[in-house]
Every structure is written in C-alpha cells, then in structure tokens.
Write a protein that holds these residues in place. Structure first.
Motif, PDB file in Angstrom:
ATOM      1  N   ALA A  74       0.482 -25.680  13.843  1.00 41.90           N
ATOM      2  CA  ALA A  74       0.284 -25.608  12.396  1.00 41.90           C
ATOM      3  C   ALA A  74      -1.189 -25.418  12.064  1.00 41.90           C
ATOM      4  N   GLY A  75      -1.428 -24.864  10.882  1.00 39.67           N
ATOM      5  CA  GLY A  75      -2.776 -24.752  10.356  1.00 39.67           C
ATOM      6  C   GLY A  75      -3.110 -25.979   9.534  1.00 39.67           C
ATOM      7  N   GLY A  76      -4.310 -26.484   9.677  1.00 36.64           N
ATOM      8  CA  GLY A  76      -4.729 -27.682   8.944  1.00 36.64           C
ATOM      9  C   GLY A  76      -5.294 -27.332   7.575  1.00 36.64           C
ATOM     10  N   MET A  77      -4.684 -27.873   6.524  1.00 40.36           N
ATOM     11  CA  MET A  77      -5.185 -27.667   5.163  1.00 40.36           C
ATOM     12  C   MET A  77      -5.959 -28.868   4.650  1.00 40.36           C
ATOM     13  N   ASN A  78      -5.877 -29.971   5.354  1.00 40.66           N
ATOM     14  CA  ASN A  78      -6.613 -31.177   4.988  1.00 40.66           C
ATOM     15  C   ASN A  78      -8.017 -31.093   5.596  1.00 40.66           C
ATOM     16  N   ARG A  79      -9.039 -31.226   4.778  1.00 40.77           N
ATOM     17  CA  ARG A  79     -10.416 -31.030   5.233  1.00 40.77           C
ATOM     18  C   ARG A  79     -10.861 -32.088   6.247  1.00 40.77           C
ATOM     19  N   SER A  80     -10.133 -33.190   6.335  1.00 42.90           N
ATOM     20  CA  SER A  80     -10.513 -34.224   7.309  1.00 42.90           C
ATOM     21  C   SER A  80      -9.937 -33.932   8.699  1.00 42.90           C
ATOM     22  N   PHE A  81      -9.103 -32.888   8.807  1.00 43.40           N
ATOM     23  CA  PHE A  81      -8.524 -32.516  10.082  1.00 43.40           C
ATOM     24  C   PHE A  81      -9.473 -31.584  10.836  1.00 43.40           C
ATOM     25  N   ALA A  82      -9.191 -31.417  12.140  1.00 38.64           N
ATOM     26  CA  ALA A  82      -9.932 -30.467  12.969  1.00 38.64           C
ATOM     27  C   ALA A  82      -8.962 -29.805  13.935  1.00 38.64           C
ATOM     28  N   ALA A  83      -9.264 -28.575  14.325  1.00 32.74           N
ATOM     29  CA  ALA A  83      -8.426 -27.895  15.313  1.00 32.74           C
ATOM     30  C   ALA A  83      -8.369 -28.733  16.581  1.00 32.74           C
ATOM     31  N   GLY A  84      -7.160 -28.905  17.106  1.00 40.26           N
ATOM     32  CA  GLY A  84      -6.942 -29.749  18.270  1.00 40.26           C
ATOM     33  C   GLY A  84      -6.376 -31.108  17.936  1.00 40.26           C
ATOM     34  N   GLN A 131      -3.484 -37.612  13.287  1.00 38.73           N
ATOM     35  CA  GLN A 131      -3.480 -37.713  11.836  1.00 38.73           C
ATOM     36  C   GLN A 131      -2.044 -37.947  11.343  1.00 38.73           C
ATOM     37  N   SER A 132      -1.900 -38.199  10.062  1.00 39.32           N
ATOM     38  CA  SER A 132      -0.592 -38.247   9.410  1.00 39.32           C
ATOM     39  C   SER A 132      -0.662 -37.387   8.166  1.00 39.32           C
ATOM     40  N   GLY A 133       0.452 -36.731   7.824  1.00 42.58           N
ATOM     41  CA  GLY A 133       0.398 -35.901   6.627  1.00 42.58           C
ATOM     42  C   GLY A 133       1.684 -35.174   6.339  1.00 42.58           C
ATOM     43  N   VAL A 134       1.603 -34.300   5.342  1.00 39.26           N
ATOM     44  CA  VAL A 134       2.740 -33.539   4.839  1.00 39.26           C
ATOM     45  C   VAL A 134       2.676 -32.117   5.395  1.00 39.26           C
ATOM     46  N   TYR A 135       3.793 -31.662   5.929  1.00 36.96           N
ATOM     47  CA  TYR A 135       3.895 -30.323   6.511  1.00 36.96           C
ATOM     48  C   TYR A 135       4.502 -29.379   5.480  1.00 36.96           C
ATOM     49  N   ALA A 136       3.812 -28.287   5.191  1.00 35.13           N
ATOM     50  CA  ALA A 136       4.333 -27.262   4.285  1.00 35.13           C
ATOM     51  C   ALA A 136       4.953 -26.154   5.119  1.00 35.13           C
ATOM     52  N   GLY A 137       6.266 -25.968   4.969  1.00 35.24           N
ATOM     53  CA  GLY A 137       6.965 -24.952   5.743  1.00 35.24           C
ATOM     54  C   GLY A 137       7.137 -23.674   4.945  1.00 35.24           C
ATOM     55  N   ILE A 138       6.676 -22.553   5.488  1.00 27.78           N
ATOM     56  CA  ILE A 138       6.788 -21.246   4.838  1.00 27.78           C
ATOM     57  C   ILE A 138       7.649 -20.330   5.711  1.00 27.78           C
ATOM     58  N   THR A 139       7.996 -19.160   5.176  1.00 25.93           N
ATOM     59  CA  THR A 139       8.828 -18.251   5.954  1.00 25.93           C
ATOM     60  C   THR A 139       8.040 -17.525   7.028  1.00 25.93           C
ATOM     61  N   GLY A 140       6.760 -17.138   6.740  1.00 27.92           N
ATOM     62  CA  GLY A 140       6.061 -16.240   7.616  1.00 27.92           C
ATOM     63  C   GLY A 140       6.688 -14.841   7.514  1.00 27.92           C
ATOM     64  N   PRO A 141       6.349 -13.904   8.414  1.00 29.90           N
ATOM     65  CA  PRO A 141       5.501 -14.137   9.582  1.00 29.90           C
ATOM     66  C   PRO A 141       4.001 -13.952   9.330  1.00 29.90           C
ATOM     67  N   ASN A 142       3.602 -13.599   8.112  1.00 32.91           N
ATOM     68  CA  ASN A 142       2.162 -13.431   7.878  1.00 32.91           C
ATOM     69  C   ASN A 142       1.496 -14.786   7.674  1.00 32.91           C
ATOM     70  N   TYR A 143       0.252 -14.870   8.122  1.00 33.37           N
ATOM     71  CA  TYR A 143      -0.571 -16.018   7.757  1.00 33.37           C
ATOM     72  C   TYR A 143      -0.961 -15.859   6.289  1.00 33.37           C
ATOM     73  N   LEU A 144      -1.011 -16.976   5.570  1.00 36.61           N
ATOM     74  CA  LEU A 144      -1.155 -16.902   4.117  1.00 36.61           C
ATOM     75  C   LEU A 144      -2.564 -16.511   3.684  1.00 36.61           C
ATOM     76  N   PRO A 145      -2.671 -15.869   2.495  1.00 31.55           N
ATOM     77  CA  PRO A 145      -3.979 -15.558   1.925  1.00 31.55           C
ATOM     78  C   PRO A 145      -4.604 -16.813   1.319  1.00 31.55           C
ATOM     79  N   PRO A 146      -5.904 -16.761   1.038  1.00 31.89           N
ATOM     80  CA  PRO A 146      -6.607 -17.955   0.556  1.00 31.89           C
ATOM     81  C   PRO A 146      -5.985 -18.603  -0.683  1.00 31.89           C
ATOM     82  N   ALA A 147      -5.582 -17.801  -1.674  1.00 31.95           N
ATOM     83  CA  ALA A 147      -5.061 -18.383  -2.912  1.00 31.95           C
ATOM     84  C   ALA A 147      -3.799 -19.219  -2.668  1.00 31.95           C
ATOM     85  N   GLU A 148      -2.924 -18.742  -1.792  1.00 34.50           N
ATOM     86  CA  GLU A 148      -1.688 -19.478  -1.522  1.00 34.50           C
ATOM     87  C   GLU A 148      -1.968 -20.756  -0.734  1.00 34.50           C
ATOM     88  N   LEU A 149      -2.918 -20.714   0.189  1.00 36.11           N
ATOM     89  CA  LEU A 149      -3.289 -21.917   0.918  1.00 36.11           C
ATOM     90  C   LEU A 149      -3.889 -22.961  -0.019  1.00 36.11           C
TER      91      LEU A 149
END
Length: 283
Positions: free
Chosen positions: A117-127, A189-207
């Motif tokens: 998943a991609g992290g949308m919470n600013r306190s998260f980090a890749a990995g 971490q703990s958090g809420v997962y937003a599930g989308i259809t894909g397959p494109n990665y989302l543009p900035p406004a949608e994120l």
C-alpha cells in the motif's frame, strides 16, 4: 454465475479437500505484491496452482505466483494464497472474493490478509507495516450485491468489527517483542486502508481527498475480501506493507517494480511477525 455460486464454491472446496486429504484447515493467509515468500515457510507443503481448481480465476499480476500452498506453519494448519485476484484484472467482485468462501468451506476460521500500500499518513515511512483498523471502500462495488445466498452468511452483515481488535493487539504486542529482541524499532503503524479499483496509481488531487476522508494508506485490494470474510464469519488480521509515500501534495512518479522492491526489503520483518502471530493466535 450467481445462480451456481454456492455450488461452485462447494465444488472447488471439495476438489481441494480431495487433494490434501487432511484435517480441516485453521488459518487462511492472503499474500499481496512482493510478500509471497512467506509461503516458503510452510512445512509439508502441498502446492496447487489456481488454474487446476474448478471454477477458479487465474492471477495475472507480476509478483503473484498464483497458487495455494497448504501445510503447517508454527503448529497451525494453514492455506496460503500466494497471490490474489483483483477487480482491475477484469474479474467481478464476486469472483475476486470467491477464494475467501472456499477457505471457509475448508474449515478456516481466521484470515490474515496482506497487501502492498501507499502511505497517505505523513507520520508513515516506506517500509513500515500498518495494522488495518478499518477501511474505506472506494471501489464503487460490493461482493454482496445481487442474489442472496443464505448458506454463505446473513443478508446484512455487520462490519463494525471487520478487523478483529484482539488480533491487532496481539500483532502489536509481537512487534514490540521483536523490537526489544532486535534492539531497534519494528515500525508498526495502525490506520485506515482506502481500497480503490486501480490499476492506475492515483493523481495528487484524489490522494489528497482520500487522506482528508480519513485514509492512512491506499491500495487496490483487500476491501472486497474483508467484506466477504465478515459475511462468512471469519476473524481478520489485516496488514499493509507501506511501499511508498502517496501524499498528494508531494507525489512522485511510481512504478509497480518500485512497490515490489520495497516489499522485498520489508519481507524479513513481515514474515517473522506473521509467523509469530500464526503461532500465538487462538482459533
């Protein structure tokens, strides 16, 4: 397909049962992109490609082996999905969740479901790893739409505890123990997962929109499977591997290869945590 849905589930489960000839299985594991190596930890494995199972779809995504691995893990009997099916592959949502109902028919009572998943919470980090507390179903679909099959569950299943709190607490406790043993923090971490259809990665406004709606991580799977798991009465541990940061205002280009690469680096911690969870959880 809807008229024969339950029959197809039963036929698939019976076929698998005939191949393994074992006691009912206890725990099902669904492994996401780059996380399939956990299946190599299964003892006395029986491997069954999906394309051999009656009525099963076929996984078409890189990083998904497309097979069941059935055996023992940390003293529990398990069935591992080494790769899953996605809505964006063109499968209906009912087909995406078909394996969840098959696992239930095989005796599974608990489900460990993972994703990249991609992290949308600013306190998260890749990995980082994220224990899923809840989800936002942004797919515009639901596997329970259509003909009701009372054999599978109630018509209006409750989702207030879709992700089992006691499972999250156990996983967090295990992560804390691993941190103490390693002398360095296992970032969970703990958090809420937003599930989308894909397959494109989302543009900035949608994120940015999804983050404002309460999403902490975003991916293209899991929500339909967890709806089906709740419908089937399964307890669920959901866990995301944060493979990249998906912050709308700071978005950088991303490829699937990058996602898999970060998942690969995170695998040792991920595998150890899931193995210990399977060993310690009561089912």
């Amino acid at each position: 397909m809807e008229l024969n849905y339950v029959q197809h589930i039963q036929e698939a489960a019976q076929w698998i049962s005939d191949q393994i000839g074992r006691r009912p299985l206890q725990i099902g594991l669904v492994l996401g992109s780059g996380l399939g190596d956990l299946a190599h930890q299964v003892e006395n494995p029986i491997t069954i490609p999906y394309d051999r199972v009656p009525h099963f779809p076929v996984s078409t995504v890189e990083g998904h082996a497309g097979q069941f691995v059935i055996g023992e893990l940390e003293g529990k009997s398990v069935i591992v999905m080494q790769g899953r099916f996605h809505y964006y592959e063109g499968y209906s949502m009912k087909k995406v969740v078909f394996p969840i109902y098959v696992m239930k028919q095989l005796g599974v009572q608990a489900l460990v479901i993972t994703n990249a998943a991609g992290g949308m919470n600013r306190s998260f980090a890749a990995g980082d790893l994220m224990l899923i507390e809840d989800h936002l179903n942004m797919t515009g679909d639901n596997p329970l739409i259509g003909l009701h099959h009372p054999e599978l569950g109630v018509r209006f299943p409750d989702m207030s505890q879709a992700y089992t709190r006691s499972y999250r607490e156990l996983a967090k406790s295990i992560a804390d123990q691993m941190s103490a043993e390693r002398g360095e923090s296992v970032r969970v971490q703990s958090g809420v997962y937003a599930g989308i259809t894909g397959p494109n990665y989302l543009p900035p406004a949608e994120l940015t929109m999804l983050a404002k709606l309460g999403g902490d991580a975003i991916g293209m799977s899991t929500v339909g499977e967890v709806v089906a798991a709740s419908h089937a009465g399964l307890k669920v541990l959901g866990m995301s591997c944060i493979t990249d940061m998906a912050i709308g205002e700071e978005l950088e280009p991303l490829t699937h290869e990058q996602v898999v690469a970060v998942a690969n680096r995170t695998k040792p911690v991920f595998i150890e945590l899931v193995k210990r969870f399977v060993g310690q959880v009561e089912v």
